[in-house]
Write an enzyme that holds these catalytic residues in place. Structure first.
Site, mmCIF file in Angstrom:
data_model
loop_
_atom_site.group_PDB
_atom_site.id
_atom_site.type_symbol
_atom_site.label_atom_id
_atom_site.label_comp_id
_atom_site.label_asym_id
_atom_site.label_seq_id
_atom_site.Cartn_x
_atom_site.Cartn_y
_atom_site.Cartn_z
ATOM 1 N N SER A 79 0.789 -1.244 0.000
ATOM 2 C CA SER A 79 0.000 0.000 0.000
ATOM 3 C C SER A 79 0.815 1.285 0.000
ATOM 4 O O SER A 79 0.241 2.371 -0.152
ATOM 5 C CB SER A 79 -0.951 0.010 1.195
ATOM 6 O OG SER A 79 -2.044 -0.852 0.963
ATOM 7 N N LYS A 82 0.269 3.722 -2.788
ATOM 8 C CA LYS A 82 -0.769 4.759 -2.765
ATOM 9 C C LYS A 82 -0.161 6.159 -2.756
ATOM 10 O O LYS A 82 -0.823 7.129 -3.148
ATOM 11 C CB LYS A 82 -1.671 4.573 -1.554
ATOM 12 C CG LYS A 82 -2.582 3.342 -1.616
ATOM 13 C CD LYS A 82 -3.437 3.238 -0.366
ATOM 14 C CE LYS A 82 -4.501 2.152 -0.492
ATOM 15 N NZ LYS A 82 -3.960 0.789 -0.446
ATOM 16 N N SER A 143 -5.919 3.483 4.567
ATOM 17 C CA SER A 143 -5.333 2.697 3.481
ATOM 18 C C SER A 143 -6.415 2.039 2.634
ATOM 19 O O SER A 143 -6.298 0.887 2.208
ATOM 20 C CB SER A 143 -4.360 1.626 4.014
ATOM 21 O OG SER A 143 -3.532 1.158 2.976
ATOM 22 N N LYS A 270 3.188 6.419 5.194
ATOM 23 C CA LYS A 270 2.272 5.344 4.810
ATOM 24 C C LYS A 270 2.859 3.988 5.152
ATOM 25 O O LYS A 270 4.066 3.760 5.009
ATOM 26 C CB LYS A 270 2.010 5.419 3.302
ATOM 27 C CG LYS A 270 0.933 4.493 2.804
ATOM 28 C CD LYS A 270 -0.446 5.016 3.167
ATOM 29 C CE LYS A 270 -1.508 3.977 2.862
ATOM 30 N NZ LYS A 270 -1.465 2.809 3.766
#
Length: 474
Positions: A79, A82, A143, A270
């Site tokens: 993720s 992203k 997320s 993140k």
């Protein structure tokens, strides 16, 4: 001759031994800086099983590398991908395509994606309008895969494949030389059960990148869109407030202050995890004027969820080491400075990264001053910090030329008159010396006149040069 040969051989042997000894010492020193050892010494309970496959720490202001371990290992970032999608969203807003208040009407596909249990998501209801601002929070705090898809489709007017190509084009533009994207959210396309299917893109491929490339992406994201931390820093936030669709989102970045591995100054970026990528972490933290970025990839194994916490132990430990060693600060002030015994005048204050409790050293090149801190740039596309300057003498010459134009020409004229007189006297003595050279027993007078001739001519030339470069001396 034999003694000399033996001595040369002995010297050569000493040099070779010294070289390999140096290599061994360097290797030993490097081994002592192992990330596992650093983390254990920082007081965290961990072991070899959780040791990251790759990591890097860079300064967010200069892009200089403070720590690295396998930074170019290709890896599935999960993720963390992203962040690239968010970069393109911010870029689209910068171009005026839409704003934070623009709403995206959820489709049946969006609702279906939000209900896929295996994917990280937030609740989405078909037909409801979701502000871009709330979708950004859902993407970066929760997320959410569906929120990321909705934002990507907004950027490209529902052209899913186009967005993937945009991700790869932007990666090349930013200098991410080892990255390839196949989806916008970090979850492989095949896991969306056909509700998200970019045409012509391999459905079963994982995104591929490196710690270095993710550090480059994070550097540009924070530099160009510093408001990113607004959406990565909340530990908890409610979106769609005052509507029937209000939802509380929880952040998985446990290094945020107040959470399990709370770290002073942490405010993003993140996390990411997947069966093939293990547990990954992209982080940023700021203390005083120093902001750092770090990437930690491949902690533990997907089958052992303890890796979700362990990634923060490693991240906190190498952050600690970097913050304890380096600081970003003002090194020179605007105006007059003495660098390497040269008097210079800076156009602006000069900031840079330096080891704590050390004095900076600088390099002057052309009209730029740079700091010699021994640190490499994370990418050749990110230049080391520098400041423009002028040599003080050149500025003085410029000031003198201005004075001439404002009516003070007499000093210059007088100076050039004296310079010309010296050269004329030199030429006169040169002519006289030739006359004495022809007469008998005149060698002494010839030598004296010749010497005076040379001295007067040189003095006239040197003073003329001085007048042009520095200014009148009388």
């Amino acid at each position: 001759m034999k003694k000399r040969t033996i001595l040369l051989k002995i010297c050569s042997l000493i040099l070779v031994l010294g070289y390999f000894s140096g290599l061994f010492t360097a290797a030993s020193a490097y081994a002592q800086e192992d990330i596992l050892t650093i983390t254990q010494n920082a007081g965290y309970q961990t072991n070899e099983f959780y040791k990251p496959k790759a990591s890097i720490v860079i300064d967010a202001q200069t892009g200089q590398v403070l720590w690295e371990d396998n930074p170019d290992l290709k890896w599935n970032p999960a993720s963390i991908a992203k962040l690239m999608s968010v970069y393109l969203v911010f870029e689209a807003m910068e171009k005026g395509q839409f704003t934070l208040d623009t709403t995206v009407k959820a489709t049946d596909n969006d609702q279906a994606i939000s209900q896929i249990y295996e994917l990280s998501n937030n609740s989405i209801v078909s037909g409801v309008n979701y502000p871009v601002r709330d979708l950004l929070y859902a993407t970066l705090v929760q997320s959410s895969n569906v929120a990321t898809v909705m934002l990507a489709n907004l950027v490209t007017a529902n052209d899913e494949a186009k967005f993937i190509h945009m991700m790869n084009d932007k990666a090349k533009e930013l200098g991410m030389t080892n990255s390839t994207f196949y989806n916008c959210s970090g979850a492989e396309t095949g896991s969306f059960n056909g509700y998200y299917k970019p045409e012509g893109i391999d459905q079963n491929a994982d995104n591929v990148t490196t710690a270095r490339d993710l550090a480059i992406l994070s550097y540009h994201l924070l530099k160009n869109y510093p408001d990113t931390v607004t959406y990565t820093s909340p530990t908890q936030i409610t979106i769609m407030e005052n509507t029937p669709y209000a939802e509380v989102l929880e952040n998985h970045n446990y290094s945020l202050p107040g959470l399990a591995y709370g770290y002073e100054g942490a405010d993003g970026l993140k996390t990411g995890s997947s069966p093939t990528g293990g547990f990954n972490y992209a982080a940023t933290a700021k203390r005083e004027n120093t902001r750092l970025i770090e990437i930690v990839l491949g902690v533990g194994d997907w089958e052992d969820q303890e890796g979700e916490l362990q990634r923060h132990a490693f991240g906190n430990a190498i952050f600690d080491q970097a913050f304890a060693t380096y600081e970003y600060k003002q090194l020179l002030t605007k105006g007059n400075n003495t660098i390497n015994k040269e008097e210079i005048i800076l156009d602006q204050d000069f900031y840079g990264l330096i080891q704590k409790n050390t004095e900076p050293t600088f390099t002057l090149s052309a009209d730029k001053v740079t700091i010699d801190n021994g640190l490499a740039q994370v990418s050749p596309t990110i230049k080391a910090p520098s400041a423009t300057f002028k040599y003080e003498k050149k500025l003085k010459a410029l000031q003198n030329s201005v004075l001439k134009k404002t009516g003070k020409k007499k000093n210059a004229s007088s100076t050039f008159f004296v310079n010309g007189l010296l050269i004329i006297l030199g030429l006169l003595f040169a002519a006289l010396s030739k006359l004495f050279k022809k007469g008998p027993n005149q060698s002494k007078k010839f030598n004296l006149l010749s010497t005076l001739s040379v001295l007067f001519i040189l003095a006239g030339i040197i003073l003329s040069i001085y007048t042009v470069v520095v200014g009148p001396f009388i």
